[in-house]
Design an enzyme around this catalytic site. Structure first.
Site, PDB file in Angstrom:
ATOM      1  N   ARG A 233       0.822  -1.219   0.000  1.00 53.66           N
ATOM      2  CA  ARG A 233       0.000   0.000   0.000  1.00 53.66           C
ATOM      3  C   ARG A 233       0.851   1.262   0.000  1.00 53.66           C
ATOM      4  NH1 ARG A 233      -3.318  -0.259   5.044  1.00 53.66           N
ATOM      5  NH2 ARG A 233      -1.437  -1.307   5.716  1.00 53.66           N
TER       6      ARG A 233
ATOM      7  N   ASN B  72      -6.033  -2.607   2.694  1.00 53.22           N
ATOM      8  CA  ASN B  72      -6.010  -4.047   2.936  1.00 53.22           C
ATOM      9  C   ASN B  72      -7.426  -4.519   3.235  1.00 53.22           C
ATOM     10  OD1 ASN B  72      -3.240  -4.331   2.682  1.00 53.22           O
ATOM     11  ND2 ASN B  72      -2.837  -4.268   4.878  1.00 53.22           N
TER      12      ASN B  72
END
Length: 94
Positions: free
Chosen positions: A23, A41
């Protein structure tokens, strides 16, 4: 950027994509490419993202998301182009 040239793509990335800086690296790459949206996530171990930009910007981001950062092992990427009225101002990690 004109709305007529704006694309929005919803993405799910499967594989070893959590706990590897995916990320954070996606946010850096998005800023480099000038796309907006978000990445997060999911509880099932996948990563979800929404990418917004020109067709060229979005294609370059999807290409990067298929590889991810060096520690990631992307097994599968599913993407779906969609129409979304919301316009994101930046790319964020949720």
């Amino acid at each position: 950027m004109s709305d007529a040239h704006m694309e929005t793509v919803h993405v799910i990335v499967k594989g070893k994509v959590q706990g590897v800086g995916y990320r954070h690296a996606a946010v850096r790459r998005a800023h480099m490419l000038g796309v907006t949206g978000w990445v997060q996530n999911l509880p099932d171990g996948t990563v979800e993202a929404v990418v917004q930009g020109t067709a060229d910007q979005v294609d370059h981001m999807l290409e990067w998301l298929r590889r991810g950062p060096p520690a990631a092992q992307v097994r599968e990427l599913a993407s779906e182009r969609s129409f979304e009225e919301k316009r994101y101002k930046h790319f964020a990690q949720l």
